[in-house]
Design an enzyme around this catalytic site. Sequence first.
Site, PDB file in Angstrom:
ATOM      1  N   VAL A 121      53.650  60.303  54.529  1.00 13.72           N
ATOM      2  CA  VAL A 121      52.452  60.889  53.896  1.00 13.72           C
ATOM      3  C   VAL A 121      52.488  60.655  52.385  1.00 13.72           C
ATOM      4  O   VAL A 121      51.481  60.336  51.753  1.00 13.72           O
ATOM      5  CB  VAL A 121      52.346  62.392  54.226  1.00 13.72           C
ATOM      6  CG1 VAL A 121      51.210  63.040  53.428  1.00 13.72           C
ATOM      7  CG2 VAL A 121      52.120  62.585  55.713  1.00 13.72           C
ATOM      8  N   ALA A 122      53.700  60.802  51.801  1.00 19.22           N
ATOM      9  CA  ALA A 122      53.839  60.632  50.347  1.00 19.22           C
ATOM     10  C   ALA A 122      53.615  59.196  49.914  1.00 19.22           C
ATOM     11  O   ALA A 122      53.095  58.926  48.834  1.00 19.22           O
ATOM     12  CB  ALA A 122      55.225  61.094  49.909  1.00 19.22           C
ATOM     13  N   ILE A 166      51.688  56.861  51.253  1.00 19.58           N
ATOM     14  CA  ILE A 166      50.351  56.295  51.472  1.00 19.58           C
ATOM     15  C   ILE A 166      49.322  57.046  50.638  1.00 19.58           C
ATOM     16  O   ILE A 166      49.156  58.253  50.801  1.00 19.58           O
ATOM     17  CB  ILE A 166      49.970  56.373  52.961  1.00 19.58           C
ATOM     18  CG1 ILE A 166      51.012  55.624  53.813  1.00 19.58           C
ATOM     19  CG2 ILE A 166      48.581  55.793  53.203  1.00 19.58           C
ATOM     20  CD1 ILE A 166      50.926  55.931  55.282  1.00 19.58           C
ATOM     21  N   GLU A 202      46.284  58.335  50.597  1.00 23.98           N
ATOM     22  CA  GLU A 202      45.183  58.549  51.550  1.00 23.98           C
ATOM     23  C   GLU A 202      43.815  58.578  50.884  1.00 23.98           C
ATOM     24  O   GLU A 202      42.807  58.220  51.498  1.00 23.98           O
ATOM     25  CB  GLU A 202      45.401  59.868  52.324  1.00 23.98           C
ATOM     26  CG  GLU A 202      46.501  59.831  53.348  1.00 23.98           C
ATOM     27  CD  GLU A 202      47.873  60.126  52.756  1.00 23.98           C
ATOM     28  OE1 GLU A 202      48.838  60.166  53.517  1.00 23.98           O
ATOM     29  OE2 GLU A 202      47.963  60.304  51.510  1.00 23.98           O
ATOM     30  N   ASP A 255      20.804  27.993  36.966  1.00 25.51           N
ATOM     31  CA  ASP A 255      19.588  27.189  36.868  1.00 25.51           C
ATOM     32  C   ASP A 255      19.065  27.283  35.441  1.00 25.51           C
ATOM     33  O   ASP A 255      19.344  28.259  34.735  1.00 25.51           O
ATOM     34  CB  ASP A 255      18.504  27.735  37.808  1.00 25.51           C
ATOM     35  CG  ASP A 255      18.752  27.350  39.265  1.00 25.51           C
ATOM     36  OD1 ASP A 255      19.388  26.315  39.497  1.00 25.51           O
ATOM     37  OD2 ASP A 255      18.311  28.098  40.149  1.00 25.51           O
ATOM     38  N   ASP A 266      17.405  29.761  44.418  1.00 22.57           N
ATOM     39  CA  ASP A 266      16.239  30.482  44.946  1.00 22.57           C
ATOM     40  C   ASP A 266      15.624  29.840  46.184  1.00 22.57           C
ATOM     41  O   ASP A 266      14.865  30.468  46.898  1.00 22.57           O
ATOM     42  CB  ASP A 266      15.160  30.641  43.864  1.00 22.57           C
ATOM     43  CG  ASP A 266      14.863  29.338  43.140  1.00 22.57           C
ATOM     44  OD1 ASP A 266      15.214  28.267  43.664  1.00 22.57           O
ATOM     45  OD2 ASP A 266      14.279  29.399  42.038  1.00 22.57           O
ATOM     46  N   ASN A 272      52.165  58.708  44.232  1.00 23.06           N
ATOM     47  CA  ASN A 272      52.932  58.398  45.446  1.00 23.06           C
ATOM     48  C   ASN A 272      54.390  58.077  45.123  1.00 23.06           C
ATOM     49  O   ASN A 272      55.317  58.554  45.811  1.00 23.06           O
ATOM     50  CB  ASN A 272      52.303  57.220  46.192  1.00 23.06           C
ATOM     51  CG  ASN A 272      50.914  57.544  46.701  1.00 23.06           C
ATOM     52  OD1 ASN A 272      49.940  56.960  46.268  1.00 23.06           O
ATOM     53  ND2 ASN A 272      50.821  58.494  47.613  1.00 23.06           N
TER      54      ASN A 272
END
Length: 809
Positions: A257-258, A260, A262, A304, A563, A628
């Site tokens: 969990v740490a 990633i 989230e 162009d 175009d 993290n």
Amino acid sequence: MSDILTRYNTSAEGLTPTEVQKRQSEYGPNRIEEKKPTPLIILFFSQFADILIALLIIAAIASLAIGDVIDAGVIMLAVLLNVIMGFIQEYRSMRAVESLKGLITKTAIVRRENEITEIDARDLTVGDIVILEEGLKVPADLILLDAKSLSCDESNLTGESEAVKKEAGDTLYMDSNILSGNATGVVKAIGMQTEIGKIADIVQEDDEETPLAKRVGRLGKILSAIAIVVCIAIFALELSKGIPIVETFMTAVSLAVAAIPEGLPAVLTLTLALGMNEMAKSNAIVKRLLSVETLGSCTVICSDKTGTLTENKMTVVESFYTNKDKTHLIGKLCNNAVISNDEIIGDQTDGAILKYCKDHEGEFERIDEIPLDSNRKMMTTIHRLDGTNNIILSKGAPEIILDKCKYIDNDGSIEILDDKTKETILEKVGEMSSHALRVIGFAYKHDDCETPEENLTFTGLLGLIDPPKKDAKKSVSDCINAGIKVVMITGDHEKTACAIAKELRILTDGKVITGSKLDEMSDDEYMKIASDIQVYARVKPAQKMRIVEALKDLGNIVAMTGDGVNDAPALKKASIGVAMGDGTDVAKEASDMIVQNNDFKTIVKAVESGRKIYDNIKRFVKYQVSTNVGAILTIVGTSLLNLPLPFNPAQLLWLNIVMDGPPAQMLGIEGAERDIMKRPPEVGDILTRNTLTQILLLGIVMAVGTICVFSWELSKGSTTTKAMTVAFTLFVVYQLLNAFNGRANSEKSSKFLYLGIIISFLLQLLILYIPQLQVIFRTTAIGVTDWIVIVIVASTILIAQKIMDKVMK
């Protein structure tokens, strides 16, 4: 004509039913084939095959494993948001093909066995004889057998709005509109073999990954590698210490969990969406979410000329008269344009001349006209002066007009046009042309309708130009200062293109190449000089594809404007395809961005916005990943020191999603850096070596401070819950103060960052002091002394960043 018929093994009477059936079996129907589309359900689920998405799902499963249903639900909501956005982006590519299919003409008039009949256009085959009249659409690619005063509108294919004159032997393309005249042609290609069919084949190719998608993919791989390695290492370490497997599993889950971030995909999506909205207010409609950032990475803009860099309004800016009055009379009467409400209806050059000469009082009835065509390069009208006398008025290419002139009108004095005078006039033509002017010559004669375009009397020249837009020069200069090369691509003459390019400082010391020269070059020859070319003149839209591929092969991130329908392949191939607001639907569908006001300045502004967004993405990625890294180092550190875990999984999710969320999102809307358009484009990873070093050092500061305070709380006899609460809150304050480290050096720095930090801090107070939330997050109330310690220790993150800024400059 006979050569053309022989080439396609047909006759003027048309094909027989037997031959039609045989050829239909050989060539198939005249329709745009659509590649078998990916079923929508598979397209949807394929979005889950993404590193970051996979990591989020793992985090959600880990949360469910420990009973945190709410946290798992929040993570899966972030997953669904990203999956839906990816699905929409891929689904839109199918619509480009639908637009092309809509171009196919429903019916066609053909001659078969010398009988004229109307058939379903899908039944056309190679060798069919097609009858064309004013108002009809061309049902396939044809070669003209004969043509009478034929003009057509090929703007759907080429993007050029002016009528195109066609003669026997010329090619007519599917979906062109017949504006005037009539013709007969033989079908040379149908369905997927037509120019539009070939374009459809390219448009259906898969989109390339954007630079940001590649960078986010690499980031996901780095984070997943960190998560896997650290989880395995800690799991093995704890098991070796004899810690129960359930507790070891909980530690591994906490680390997963740490490791990633989230909240990252949700913040990334929202930041890009807000960027799209900001660009839309500046007339730049970005269709693909990840393309918002691609603009900021752009190294070459292929633009162009007409309508993008210039006004697309021809204007008379210079004149040379031998008889001004007569020149203005010719300009007014030998003209098919109409001015209504100050708007030109008809040919732009004719309209500009009419506007310039409209105040002339002469008005004579027109009795005949010899229209402009590509061979004669002149137009002649015959007018009745009185009951018996006529006047013949001509205008056209100055060299052609002079060749047709025997006399010169010097303010009413008619003299022979000698070679010396003719040479002087031609020198004036050359001088005007060198200034990017389109030069038109004027002449007249009385009576003699038998040979109306011989022995004319010369009266003068008018020089017209499509002037550059007011802001174009500054916009080009901004690009150059920002390290972006601007390349002009135009179908106009080389001299005109060079003059405009020099005025805008696009052409400095680089090369100029024409479309015909480009065709003569091998790929190896072209690649050697591609980086030096600043202007492409007389280029066909089909050649844009080769230009894009060469520039990309040289490592550039290329923006290409277009175009017409046959610009679609180049728009699709470019890193960022830019369609004009008045372009065809197919060009718009194939592009990544639509510039509603057709202005180069809007493209440059979009590049600036793209850079700002990418800066902000780097800002919040650094912020979130440092959180993290800090959390991982804290958990690893406490494990190595045989201390209890300072955070539980619910608290880690709170850190990653709720505490990171508001400040990270506010960092995503910071103002532009002061030097944003005075530095080269960024082509590296989101996390550079310098940034990674800073993240690691900030993570160490957070980890050391948190572990020290946590162990100090335990050593003085605090309960584990109290020690965890203090450590958890300290880490939150670290995060909030770290957000200040990410602020932009901007003249318009966002004040919303303070709001985001205040919101996060108030949310933290809620879970510390509301009993029901204390149960969920396993926290307890803390006192004033604890807060003083927390603030003092957390402020070290600001000091650390200041030191790094000075050392790493």
